[in-house]
Design an enzyme around this catalytic site. Structure first.
Site, PDB file in Angstrom:
ATOM      1  N   CYS A 114       0.814  -1.229   0.000  1.00 56.04           N
ATOM      2  CA  CYS A 114       0.000   0.000   0.000  1.00 56.04           C
ATOM      3  C   CYS A 114       0.843   1.272   0.000  1.00 56.04           C
ATOM      4  O   CYS A 114       0.341   2.345  -0.325  1.00 56.04           O
ATOM      5  CB  CYS A 114      -0.959  -0.009   1.181  1.00 56.04           C
ATOM      6  SG  CYS A 114      -2.129  -1.372   1.111  1.00 56.04           S
ATOM      7  N   HIS A 251      -3.113   7.362   1.992  1.00 53.45           N
ATOM      8  CA  HIS A 251      -3.523   6.063   1.451  1.00 53.45           C
ATOM      9  C   HIS A 251      -4.908   5.745   2.004  1.00 53.45           C
ATOM     10  O   HIS A 251      -5.174   5.924   3.192  1.00 53.45           O
ATOM     11  CB  HIS A 251      -2.511   4.990   1.866  1.00 53.45           C
ATOM     12  CG  HIS A 251      -3.045   3.598   1.683  1.00 53.45           C
ATOM     13  ND1 HIS A 251      -3.601   3.180   0.491  1.00 53.45           N
ATOM     14  CD2 HIS A 251      -3.139   2.551   2.541  1.00 53.45           C
ATOM     15  CE1 HIS A 251      -4.003   1.929   0.625  1.00 53.45           C
ATOM     16  NE2 HIS A 251      -3.732   1.528   1.855  1.00 53.45           N
ATOM     17  N   ASN A 281     -10.153   0.066  -0.558  1.00 55.33           N
ATOM     18  CA  ASN A 281      -8.690   0.134  -0.496  1.00 55.33           C
ATOM     19  C   ASN A 281      -8.120  -0.471  -1.779  1.00 55.33           C
ATOM     20  O   ASN A 281      -8.227  -1.677  -1.996  1.00 55.33           O
ATOM     21  CB  ASN A 281      -8.217  -0.644   0.737  1.00 55.33           C
ATOM     22  CG  ASN A 281      -6.708  -0.593   0.927  1.00 55.33           C
ATOM     23  OD1 ASN A 281      -5.974  -0.190   0.027  1.00 55.33           O
ATOM     24  ND2 ASN A 281      -6.251  -1.013   2.095  1.00 55.33           N
TER      25      ASN A 281
HETATM   26  N1  ACO Z   1     -19.118  -8.298   8.345  1.00 59.31           N
HETATM   27  C1  ACO Z   1     -19.685  -8.544   9.528  1.00 59.31           C
HETATM   28  N2  ACO Z   1     -18.972  -8.896  10.607  1.00 59.31           N
HETATM   29  C2  ACO Z   1     -17.649  -9.011  10.486  1.00 59.31           C
HETATM   30  C3  ACO Z   1     -16.997  -8.790   9.273  1.00 59.31           C
HETATM   31  C4  ACO Z   1     -17.779  -8.416   8.174  1.00 59.31           C
HETATM   32  N3  ACO Z   1     -17.266  -8.178   6.955  1.00 59.31           N
HETATM   33  N4  ACO Z   1     -15.678  -8.982   9.446  1.00 59.31           N
HETATM   34  C5  ACO Z   1     -15.498  -9.314  10.729  1.00 59.31           C
HETATM   35  N5  ACO Z   1     -16.699  -9.349  11.368  1.00 59.31           N
HETATM   36  C6  ACO Z   1     -16.968  -9.664  12.756  1.00 59.31           C
HETATM   37  C7  ACO Z   1     -15.906 -10.518  13.398  1.00 59.31           C
HETATM   38  O1  ACO Z   1     -16.107 -11.870  13.119  1.00 59.31           O
HETATM   39  C8  ACO Z   1     -16.093 -10.183  14.857  1.00 59.31           C
HETATM   40  O2  ACO Z   1     -17.183 -10.908  15.339  1.00 59.31           O
HETATM   41  P1  ACO Z   1     -17.160 -11.523  16.830  1.00 59.31           P
HETATM   42  O3  ACO Z   1     -17.021 -10.344  17.736  1.00 59.31           O
HETATM   43  O4  ACO Z   1     -18.466 -12.228  16.900  1.00 59.31           O
HETATM   44  O5  ACO Z   1     -15.962 -12.426  16.849  1.00 59.31           O
HETATM   45  C9  ACO Z   1     -16.500  -8.718  14.849  1.00 59.31           C
HETATM   46  O6  ACO Z   1     -16.963  -8.451  13.515  1.00 59.31           O
HETATM   47  C10 ACO Z   1     -15.369  -7.801  15.176  1.00 59.31           C
HETATM   48  O7  ACO Z   1     -14.235  -8.179  14.407  1.00 59.31           O
HETATM   49  P2  ACO Z   1     -12.885  -7.434  14.503  1.00 59.31           P
HETATM   50  O8  ACO Z   1     -11.938  -7.972  13.484  1.00 59.31           O
HETATM   51  O9  ACO Z   1     -12.431  -7.364  15.910  1.00 59.31           O
HETATM   52  O10 ACO Z   1     -13.382  -5.973  14.036  1.00 59.31           O
HETATM   53  P3  ACO Z   1     -12.644  -4.611  14.122  1.00 59.31           P
HETATM   54  O11 ACO Z   1     -13.469  -3.672  14.880  1.00 59.31           O
HETATM   55  O12 ACO Z   1     -11.211  -4.751  14.489  1.00 59.31           O
HETATM   56  O13 ACO Z   1     -12.715  -4.159  12.599  1.00 59.31           O
HETATM   57  C11 ACO Z   1     -11.321  -4.031  10.641  1.00 59.31           C
HETATM   58  C12 ACO Z   1     -12.084  -4.928  11.595  1.00 59.31           C
HETATM   59  C13 ACO Z   1     -12.319  -3.182   9.862  1.00 59.31           C
HETATM   60  C14 ACO Z   1     -10.529  -4.897   9.678  1.00 59.31           C
HETATM   61  C15 ACO Z   1     -10.388  -3.120  11.481  1.00 59.31           C
HETATM   62  O14 ACO Z   1      -9.571  -3.886  12.309  1.00 59.31           O
HETATM   63  C16 ACO Z   1      -9.526  -2.280  10.628  1.00 59.31           C
HETATM   64  O15 ACO Z   1      -9.999  -1.341  10.025  1.00 59.31           O
HETATM   65  N6  ACO Z   1      -8.219  -2.570  10.580  1.00 59.31           N
HETATM   66  C17 ACO Z   1      -7.342  -1.858   9.690  1.00 59.31           C
HETATM   67  C18 ACO Z   1      -7.068  -2.756   8.591  1.00 59.31           C
HETATM   68  C19 ACO Z   1      -7.043  -2.109   7.264  1.00 59.31           C
HETATM   69  O16 ACO Z   1      -7.630  -1.085   6.981  1.00 59.31           O
HETATM   70  N7  ACO Z   1      -6.347  -2.775   6.410  1.00 59.31           N
HETATM   71  C20 ACO Z   1      -6.222  -2.336   5.087  1.00 59.31           C
HETATM   72  C21 ACO Z   1      -4.989  -2.921   4.558  1.00 59.31           C
HETATM   73  S1  ACO Z   1      -3.642  -2.265   5.404  1.00 59.31           S
HETATM   74  C22 ACO Z   1      -3.373  -0.844   4.786  1.00 59.31           C
HETATM   75  O17 ACO Z   1      -3.762  -0.552   3.686  1.00 59.31           O
HETATM   76  C23 ACO Z   1      -2.680   0.128   5.635  1.00 59.31           C
END
Ligand code: ACO
Length: 324
Positions: A114, A251, A281
């Site tokens: 990225c 980004h 993304n």
């Molecule tokens: N739809 C519905 N529920 C979902 C989904 C989905 N697509 N994905 C995960 N869940 C559920 C999980 O199973 C979990 O359920 P549980 O509590 O019953 O176990 C719950 O949602 C919470 O999951 P988490 O992974 O803890 O959710 P979080 O609040 O951390 O959000 C996310 C996840 C959006 C990925 C967040 O961590 C994030 O934004 N991280 C940054 C990652 C990113 O943006 N990466 C891009 C690539 S890196 C870069 O470009 C810099």
């Protein structure tokens, strides 16, 4: 002092739009969950037979048109991508052929996930500053849809396909921050953080392409910290302050990461370009895509100070300051 001045930008998005509601029909997710956690409402997905080099070539032609330049004016092509058409040759050479660039030009790819566009821009800028080339086409292009595990709802909802391109040309400046062009770039990586974001395959390990794997929460934490730090580093290196920056173009990983970084830097949302809602993304393509959108709607104008920042797999991170 030789400067790499932006002569034109362009972008391309595949025709097919997939909304959150469309995804919710295929996997256990919802529009509400995706919007709340990421700010994404839709993404573009490349058609069968449409490759990264096709997206890159479309964006490159638009950047050349905007610059009033043609394929024979290109000395160097640098493509930032983690999703090349083939393991080799480099996508840049495929683009070179598709554009019909003169034989004297050269091209290669840069792989920093990225942060790829920031790395590619820094590379091209240094080639221009060194006097090795007089112009460079810097492209970020991705078909991330091809490395997603469409059964992993924690990752597949976050990404999309697209490409953005920037044509640079050498001009003489005075060596001050009032010069047009790339004023400074700052690059970092920390390979010990590999496991937070990687693809679980490759030619030398599994012999297969593999799928993207991510520790979302950890990536989130590192992204806000590292992108804020590298913005401060760029401002300190150029003697500029955040108030002088007209546009922050981060980004587009996640709206919450973008907001968190802006908050940490004390920057208002009115100076931050956001396209994550429509593009999701697109990895290395996200910054040039956002730049091209903001030039297209007249937000970014000649003379403006633009700060780009990114973090990606590796981990890699970086920033750049450009006087438009
Ligand atoms: N739809 C519905 N529920 C979902 C989904 C989905 N697509 N994905 C995960 N869940 C559920 C999980 O199973 C979990 O359920 P549980 O509590 O019953 O176990 C719950 O949602 C919470 O999951 P988490 O992974 O803890 O959710 P979080 O609040 O951390 O959000 C996310 C996840 C959006 C990925 C967040 O961590 C994030 O934004 N991280 C940054 C990652 C990113 O943006 N990466 C891009 C690539 S890196 C870069 O470009 C810099």
């Amino acid at each position: 002092m030789r400067r790499s001045v932006v002569a034109g930008v362009g972008h391309y998005l595949p025709e097919r739009i997939v909304t959150n509601a469309d995804l919710a029909k295929q996997i256990d997710t919802s529009d509400e969950w995706i919007r709340e956690r990421s700010g994404i409402t839709q993404r573009h997905i490349a058609a069968d037979g449409e490759f990264t080099s096709d997206l890159a070539s479309h964006a490159a032609r638009k950047a050349l048109d905007a610059a009033g330049m043609g394929p024979d004016d290109v000395d160097l092509i640098v493509v930032a991508t983690s999703t090349p058409d083939e393991t080799f040759p480099a996508s840049a050479t495929v683009v070179q052929s598709k554009l019909g660039c003169a034989n004297g030009s050269m091209g290669f790819d840069v792989q920093a996930v990225c942060s790829g566009f920031v790395y590619a821009l820094a590379t091209a800028d240094n080639f221009i500053k060194a006097g090795q080339v007089d112009s460079a086409l810097v492209i970020g292009a991705e078909t991330f849809s091809r490395i997603l595990d469409w059964e992993d709802r924690g990752t597949c909802v976050l990404f999309g396909d697209g490409a953005g391109a920037m044509m640079l040309k050498a001009e003489d400046g005075k060596g001050t921050s009032n010069d047009r062009g790339v004023l400074s770039t700052h690059l970092h990586s920390d390979g010990s953080l590999h496991d937070l974001l990687y693809v679980d395959g490759g030619p030398s390990s599994t012999g297969e392409v593999g799928y993207l794997r991510m520790e979302g929460r950890e990536v989130f934490r590192h992204a806000v910290t590292k992108m804020s730090e590298v913005v401060v580093e760029a401002l300190e290196a150029t003697g500029l302050n955040a108030e002088e920056v007209d546009w922050f173009v981060p980004h587009q990983a996640n709206k919450r990461i973008i907001d968190g970084t802006a908050r940490k830097l004390g920057v208002g949302a009115d100076r931050v370009v956001v396209t994550i809602d429509k593009h999701a993304n697109t990895s290395a393509a996200s910054i040039p895509l956002a730049l091209s959108v903001a030039v297209g709607d007249d937000r970014i104008q000649q003379g403006h100070l633009v700060l780009i920042e990114a973090m990606g797999g590796g981990l890699t991170w970086g920033s750049g300051i450009i006087r438009w």
